[in-house]
Design a protein around this motif. Sequence first.
Motif, PDB file in Angstrom:
ATOM      1  N   LYS A  66       0.872  -1.277   0.191  1.00 56.68           N
ATOM      2  CA  LYS A  66      -0.114   0.193  -0.062  1.00 56.68           C
ATOM      3  C   LYS A  66       1.347   1.179  -0.340  1.00 56.68           C
ATOM      4  N   LEU A  69       2.581   1.605  -3.696  1.00 59.00           N
ATOM      5  CA  LEU A  69       1.556   1.688  -4.312  1.00 59.00           C
ATOM      6  C   LEU A  69       1.032   4.075  -4.624  1.00 59.00           C
ATOM      7  N   GLU A  70       0.734   4.119  -2.522  1.00 61.46           N
ATOM      8  CA  GLU A  70       0.638   5.400  -2.628  1.00 61.46           C
ATOM      9  C   GLU A  70       1.896   6.595  -2.800  1.00 61.46           C
ATOM     10  N   GLU A  71       2.777   6.086  -3.280  1.00 62.39           N
ATOM     11  CA  GLU A  71       4.307   6.644  -3.765  1.00 62.39           C
ATOM     12  C   GLU A  71       4.172   6.498  -4.578  1.00 62.39           C
ATOM     13  N   LEU A  72       3.980   5.366  -5.515  1.00 61.85           N
ATOM     14  CA  LEU A  72       4.003   5.099  -7.516  1.00 61.85           C
ATOM     15  C   LEU A  72       2.812   6.154  -7.864  1.00 61.85           C
ATOM     16  N   GLU A  73       1.779   6.339  -7.013  1.00 60.91           N
ATOM     17  CA  GLU A  73       0.690   7.821  -7.161  1.00 60.91           C
ATOM     18  C   GLU A  73       1.087   8.975  -6.873  1.00 60.91           C
ATOM     19  N   LYS A  74       2.275   8.610  -5.997  1.00 56.72           N
ATOM     20  CA  LYS A  74       2.269  10.205  -5.612  1.00 56.72           C
ATOM     21  C   LYS A  74       3.288  10.759  -7.010  1.00 56.72           C
ATOM     22  N   ARG A  75       4.271  10.085  -7.346  1.00 51.29           N
ATOM     23  CA  ARG A  75       5.381  10.174  -8.310  1.00 51.29           C
ATOM     24  C   ARG A  75       4.790  10.358  -9.310  1.00 51.29           C
ATOM     25  N   THR A  76       3.694   9.581  -9.789  1.00 52.13           N
ATOM     26  CA  THR A  76       2.698  10.247 -10.845  1.00 52.13           C
ATOM     27  C   THR A  76       2.299  11.471 -10.991  1.00 52.13           C
ATOM     28  N   SER A  77       1.461  11.848  -9.861  1.00 53.37           N
ATOM     29  CA  SER A  77       1.117  12.759  -9.852  1.00 53.37           C
ATOM     30  C   SER A  77       1.824  13.682  -9.887  1.00 53.37           C
ATOM     31  N   GLN A  78       3.038  14.766  -9.200  1.00 53.55           N
ATOM     32  CA  GLN A  78       4.149  14.951  -9.256  1.00 53.55           C
ATOM     33  C   GLN A  78       4.863  15.223 -10.613  1.00 53.55           C
TER      34      GLN A  78
END
Length: 222
Positions: A66, A69-78
């Motif tokens: 989890k 995934l949250e870190e990946l979503e954060k980086r993708t958003s950035q």
Amino acid sequence: MENTEVILLLLCALSSAEEVQCEVQPQPCLSDIHSVLREHSVKLAEDRLLIEQLQTLNQGQAAQLKTLLEELEKRTSQVGKVAEQQAGQVAFSASLRSSDITLGPFKAHTPLVYKYVVSNIGSAYNPNTGVFTAPVRGAYHFEFYFGAHGGSHGTAAGLVKNEDHIFAAYEQQPGGFGTAANGATLLLEVGDVVFMRLWVNSIIFDNENRHSTFSGHLLFTM
């Protein structure tokens, strides 16, 4: 009673006792049952501990997954925000030359190459060809100005999108110096090109004061 009879009675009694003992089936003792129960209890406790360890491990892996995934979503958003910001940073401004020059007249419409670049944010303008290429879909605003000497040839130039003529400006007078300007806001798709074109039998002038310019910038993406 005689001794012989007594002996015979004792032998019969012993024989009967042995037969009774032989008919009795052996039964497990209470201590053996307790031993088996203890073994099963120990095994059950070990299985329960193993299950708890597996559950803890799974929970830890789930929490780690989890977090990843949250870190990946954060980086993708950035990355998406950076891409949007970079895509929105498109602007350029250039003059025809930085020294005295008169181009034309030509026998055909001729693309103008504005070689003296003062800004080219996003590198969408090519100073070698004079062509601006849209990096993203959006609304862009362009402006162009030019200087003209008096004489027999006027100055006429137009803004072109791909191969479509958009707007033009024209200036001609018998003597002296004149200027003209125009501009347009265009919806461009990725890869659309915009450039300036000098009309047939026209001239255009520039010098160190940079009278003849071509500028554009992205207003917003769509």
